[in-house]
Design a protein around this motif. Structure first.
Motif, mmCIF file in Angstrom:
data_model
loop_
_atom_site.group_PDB
_atom_site.id
_atom_site.type_symbol
_atom_site.label_atom_id
_atom_site.label_comp_id
_atom_site.label_asym_id
_atom_site.label_seq_id
_atom_site.Cartn_x
_atom_site.Cartn_y
_atom_site.Cartn_z
ATOM 1 N N TYR A 67 11.239 -51.920 25.338
ATOM 2 C CA TYR A 67 11.108 -51.914 23.882
ATOM 3 C C TYR A 67 12.081 -50.909 23.276
ATOM 4 N N ASP A 109 -2.266 -46.379 14.442
ATOM 5 C CA ASP A 109 -3.315 -46.506 13.426
ATOM 6 C C ASP A 109 -3.051 -47.679 12.494
ATOM 7 N N PHE A 121 2.173 -42.415 13.891
ATOM 8 C CA PHE A 121 0.905 -42.948 13.413
ATOM 9 C C PHE A 121 0.857 -44.454 13.523
ATOM 10 N N ASN A 122 1.824 -45.010 14.212
ATOM 11 C CA ASN A 122 1.924 -46.462 14.257
ATOM 12 C C ASN A 122 0.673 -47.123 14.802
ATOM 13 N N ARG A 151 -2.027 -50.481 13.374
ATOM 14 C CA ARG A 151 -2.468 -51.718 14.011
ATOM 15 C C ARG A 151 -3.907 -52.008 13.692
ATOM 16 N N ASN A 152 -4.735 -50.945 13.504
ATOM 17 C CA ASN A 152 -6.157 -51.166 13.295
ATOM 18 C C ASN A 152 -6.522 -51.246 11.826
ATOM 19 N N PHE A 153 -5.499 -51.295 11.001
ATOM 20 C CA PHE A 153 -5.731 -51.302 9.571
ATOM 21 C C PHE A 153 -6.623 -52.442 9.126
ATOM 22 N N ASP A 155 7.714 -47.855 17.175
ATOM 23 C CA ASP A 155 6.386 -47.541 17.694
ATOM 24 C C ASP A 155 6.493 -46.332 18.619
ATOM 25 N N LEU A 193 8.225 -57.430 23.473
ATOM 26 C CA LEU A 193 7.797 -56.538 24.554
ATOM 27 C C LEU A 193 6.618 -55.678 24.117
ATOM 28 N N GLN A 194 6.669 -55.269 22.845
ATOM 29 C CA GLN A 194 5.593 -54.428 22.325
ATOM 30 C C GLN A 194 4.265 -55.168 22.368
ATOM 31 N N GLU A 208 -9.797 -54.476 2.920
ATOM 32 C CA GLU A 208 -10.487 -55.707 2.587
ATOM 33 C C GLU A 208 -9.549 -56.859 2.330
ATOM 34 N N GLN A 235 -9.110 -53.652 10.206
ATOM 35 C CA GLN A 235 -10.546 -53.438 10.283
ATOM 36 C C GLN A 235 -11.059 -52.613 9.119
ATOM 37 N N VAL A 236 -10.131 -51.973 8.408
ATOM 38 C CA VAL A 236 -10.586 -51.049 7.375
ATOM 39 C C VAL A 236 -10.369 -51.590 5.970
ATOM 40 N N TYR A 250 3.632 -52.299 11.456
ATOM 41 C CA TYR A 250 3.409 -51.852 12.835
ATOM 42 C C TYR A 250 4.497 -52.370 13.760
ATOM 43 N N HIS A 251 4.914 -53.616 13.518
ATOM 44 C CA HIS A 251 5.913 -54.183 14.414
ATOM 45 C C HIS A 251 7.324 -53.749 14.077
ATOM 46 N N ALA A 278 3.643 -44.973 21.377
ATOM 47 C CA ALA A 278 3.552 -45.553 22.720
ATOM 48 C C ALA A 278 4.290 -44.717 23.757
#
Lengths: 324, 268, 307
Positions: B246, B193, B190-191, B195-197, B219, C31-32, B202, B199-200, B214-215, B222
């Motif tokens: 990676y 998702d 689910f990684n 990354r887009n946190f 991951d 890299l990621q 506050e 946007q959701v 995420y980092h 991918a």
């Protein structure tokens, strides 16, 4: 010649209890030197620190303080392990392998060529008395057979120093006799053997020197004969032609009198009464002396006494600590 | 070096004796059975389903092998105390850890290779028995070399999961290692998702936390190019290279940590 | 009391190990990031191929984690919407928006924000949005079916009819239905009446949007603010239109803001509430919102009667 095994102030503490209140001292400042070619018996009751010492020497665990050297190199030196053999207590090996495969695997780790491995493996399995079972998977082996395999794997590299942790465990009397013979053979070959045991009879039969640990401390160490020599408990006097009067004379000073037969008696004298005087008195009364022998401590007596001493010393110390 | 390879071979041998190959037979049977059944279904979709099923099964079986053998790699030895005799031999602790890892990677490689070959065999059969007219409806050819890209990334992902399992097994029990590794597997997928946190949510700090996670977390999403490959979409070489790089670096980090922890452990 | 291996220089070894782990992880992350940047396009392509389209299938696959999966799909819906917005106008398809929001709400039928915001997203006119008020209404009806007590859904349906379909009768009917529900606010009935009556006026539109502005959800608030600014822009256009008509340029010269400013009629170049200057047609003097403005396109383009 430097000692084969040199142990200096080796100490191991464990942190026990959920809140890590007090460290538990499994081994307290052990110092020993074992010369090359010795058979050294490391004795002690269960939980005394014998296995801890062996694991420290094999660097399965790390010391809190102190150091140890094997063959002049610090413990954990990987290349020295080419000259070491180790049998752990209650060994477990990979039960999906056969005895042959296990030994071959370990031999591979030493880098022996295939032909060399074959000879070593079969020779050793013969020596420890594993016959056709060598092609069975270890999961089908009895405890005694696993123990034999364990000894074999400890010798796969013709080691100069061999460490055995309870080598007799799981063996029947025949097996124990075989192992004793093996250890003596190793000694005759000039190898150093360090073995731990709580069976004193084995130590008496095999060792040139022993060390006794109890409660994590070394209670005594030295040549067996030296340690036991000073510990004369009394005298055993065997007399013949003793008249009832002479016996009555002896009664107050005799700890025990045993009627052997036909006027022969065995009298146990305590240390308080020097035998010379008694002998003089007896011959004056017409009794003849058959033999006079010192009664020495057995290793068991010595052992039990030393362990008790160590135990009380330790509890005194712990009480003192608790007060602080 | 020699010690590492010896131990690796021993791990592989153990997995063979441990009846791991039986799952391969199960896989092959599954594929073949479903290919016959699906032959009855609507034309055109069965190839896609076979590919999906084959790739997914490879990933899942590989995952099970990686986790269940991986957690035992070290902890089983320590628990059963077979490690005592092993460490008395002239091998260092790092060599032991790396040897175990190499052995499991070898096991995985063999398993994945066999499953891939089975998949291609089934696909070849399907291609052979399907008239060319119907084949034009397929998104991608039946025996598609691009499938190997997906298999390759699945394999790298499995190496990463093995690294995780090994890492945990150097200091915790088999149960806990399995739970942690499996948990990270799920989170890792689910990684994307995470990354887009931003946007959701506050609060900035939550967004930063999500980004950080995420980092740091592996991951794994991918590595999943199954969808692209099955639909005939391109998977650029650059993507493969960067993702593999990676993976290898992450694995290196895990192995360094595992070796370090293992070298300092007391074996009670 | 932790024992350390003696004589290996253990602190040095620890430092090396930690450095090694951090180094490898940092390189991996590097890299990621590079891969994400270079190959972002591929992921968009894949997302178009939504694996599970049917809500029922998703519910079965989700096992016991329905609500969690709903959250995941919701995040993906927003990401999809955002991603499409960032793409150039030609490429915007939004084709996954309804399936994603539909999946979200099937997995979690009480996910209010998904219904309401999803409806707003869906009904937004092309090219900025998908322009599917029909899907928006379908979504809201679904929400109402799951929670018949929520007046907000009925209100929103009415709103879609009002704002996007310009069907004032139906809009008023929905506002009335919303007003019939127990917890509904008191302003719904007068709103229905005024919508029915004066329908096309901006005042009721403003009123409606102001109601939405009161909402606690950030998304709804922002959409409301934007729409209100659009209404302000419309007002501004009417005023500017009147001015431009009243003060035409000298014959032979084009209509322009500069000439009006030079002649002292306007103080400066007029800009919309988002800050983009208005356009004025050089030939006819028609004032309109610039296509580059964030408020573009305006909802109801109304021209003031020519004076």
């Amino acid at each position: 010649m430097p000692p084969a095994i040199q142990i200096e102030e080796l100490t191991k503490d464990y942190a026990i209890g959920f809140w890590r209140k007090r460290p538990y001292r499994a081994l307290d400042r052990l110092s020993l030197a074992i010369e090359a070619g010795e058979v050294f018996g490391f004795l002690g009751p269960n939980g005394a620190g014998k296995t801890t010492t062996l694991k420290l020497l094999m660097q399965l665990i790390f010391p809190t303080s102190g150091r140890a050297e094997i063959l002049g190199h610090p413990v954990g030196h990987v290349a020295t392990r080419r000259q070491i053999g180790y049998l752990p207590e209650n060994p477990y090996f990979y039960d999906y392998l056969t005895a042959e495969e296990l030994l071959d695997y370990f031999a591979q780790l030493f880098g022996y060529a295939a032909a060399d491995r074959r000879t070593r493996v079969s020779r050793l399995l013969d020596k420890v008395g594993i016959g056709a079972e060598r092609r069975l998977q270890l999961r089908k082996f009895s405890k005694g057979m696993v123990q034999r395999v364990g000894i074999a794997q400890a010798l796969i590299n013709d080691p100069a120093v061999i460490f055995l942790d309870e080598p007799m465990s799981g063996l029947d009397p025949l097996g124990r006799r075989d192992v004793r013979r093996l250890i003596l053979e190793l000694r005759d070959q000039g190898r150093t053997v360090f073995f731990s045991s709580h069976i004193l009879a084995d130590a008496e039969a095999l060792c040139s020197r022993v060390g006794v640990v109890a409660g994590g401390r070394l209670a005594a160490a030295g040549r067996l004969s030296d340690m036991l020599a000073f510990e004369i408990r009394g005298w055993e006097l065997v007399i013949a032609n003793a008249s009832p009067e002479s016996l009555a004379r002896l009664a107050p000073i005799a700890r025990k009198t045993t009627d052997i037969s036909h006027g022969r008696y065995s009298v146990e004298l305590s240390l308080d009464h020097p035998p010379e005087q008694v002998l003089a008195d007896l011959s004056a009364m017409g009794a003849s002396v058959v033999s006079l022998n010192p009664i020495r401590d057995t290793l068991e007596d010595f052992f039990v006494r030393r362990v008790a001493e160590a135990g009380s010393a330790r509890s005194v110390e712990e009480a003192a600590h608790a007060r602080d | 070096m020699r010690a590492i390879s010896r131990i690796a071979v021993s791990v592989f041998r153990e997995s063979v004796r441990d009846r791991v190959p039986y799952n391969l037979v199960l896989f092959a049977v599954l594929l073949i059975a479903s290919s016959f059944l699906l032959g009855q279904l609507t034309a055109g979709q069965d190839v896609k389903i076979i590919k999906d099923l084959g790739l997914a099964a490879t990933a899942v079986f590989g995952l099970f092998i990686a986790i269940f053998i991986g957690i035992g790699l070290v902890s089983k030895e320590v628990e059963r105390r077979s490690i005592y005799a092993l460490l008395a031999k002239p091998i260092s602790r790092p060599e032991l850890v790396l040897g175990k890892y190499a052995g499991l990677v070898l096991t995985l490689a063999v398993n994945v290779a066999v499953m891939t070959i089975a998949l291609y065999v089934v696909l070849a059969y399907m291609t052979w028995t399907t008239p060319p007219a119907l084949q034009t409806a397929w998104d991608a050819p039946g025996v598609d070399p691009a499938l190997l890209k997906a298999v390759f990334l699945i394999f790298v992902e499995l190496m990463l999961i093995t690294g995780l399992a090994l890492f945990f097994s150097t200091f915790s029990t088999p149960m806990l290692s399995a739970a942690l590794t499996f948990g990270l597997y799920i989170v890792g997928h689910f990684n994307a998702d995470l990354r887009n946190f931003e946007q959701v949510v506050e609060s900035r700090s939550a967004a930063w936390l999500a980004r950080g996670l995420y980092h740091i977390l592996p991951d794994l999403s991918a590595f999943d190019v199954k969808t692209q490959v099955v639909h005939g979409l391109a998977v650029p070489g650059g993507y493969l290279a960067l993702t593999t790089g990676y993976g290898l670096l992450y694995i290196a980090a895990l192995l360094i940590a595992a070796t370090f922890i293992f070298s300092r452990r007391d074996f009670k | 009391m932790k024992a350390t291996p003696a004589g290996i220089g253990s602190r040095g070894a620890t430092a090396v190990a930690v450095a090694g782990v951090i180094g490898c992880l940092s390189a991996a992350v590097g890299l990621q990031i590079a891969r994400d940047r270079i190959h972002a396009g591929e992921t968009r392509e894949t997302e178009r191929i939504l694996y599970v389209r049917s809500g029922e299938a998703a519910k079965r696959l989700a096992l016991d984690f329905d609500a969690l999966w709903a959250d995941v799909y919701w995040i993906r819906a927003i990401q999809h919407y955002g991603g499409e917005r960032l793409a150039s106008a030609r490429d915007r398809k939004y084709e996954l928006l309804f399936p994603l929001v539909d999946l979200t709400t099937t997995l979690d039928p009480y996910f209010t924000i998904a219904y309401r915001f999803g409806a707003i997203f869906l009904s937004e006119a092309a090219p900025g949005g998908p322009g599917r008020p029909d899907q928006a209404i379908a979504l809201l009806r679904k929400g109402y079916a799951a929670q018949p007590g929520k007046w907000q859904y009925l209100h929103d349906i009415g709103f879609v009819y009002y704002w996007h379909y310009r069907d004032f009768k139906t809009a008023a009917m929905w506002f009335e239905r919303a007003a019939d529900l127990p917890d509904s606010p008191t302003w719904l009935r007068p709103l229905a009446a005024s919508v029915l009556g004066a329908g096309n006026d901006r005042a009721s539109a403003r009123f409606l949007w102001n109601q939405i502005l009161q909402s606690e959800e950030e998304w709804l608030k922002r959409t409301a603010e934007r729409s209100l600014r659009q209404l302000d822009a419309l007002d501004a256009i009417d005023q500017l239109q009147a001015i431009a008509r009243r003060f035409p340029p000298p014959p032979g010269q084009p209509y322009s803001w500069e000439s009006l400013v030079r002649r002292g009629i306007l103080r400066g170049i007029p800009a919309d509430p988002a800050g983009t200057p208005f356009d004025i047609d050089a030939a006819t003097g028609a004032v309109s919102l610039s296509a580059s403005s964030p408020l573009h396109p305006l909802p109801h383009r109304q021209t003031a009667p020519a004076s």
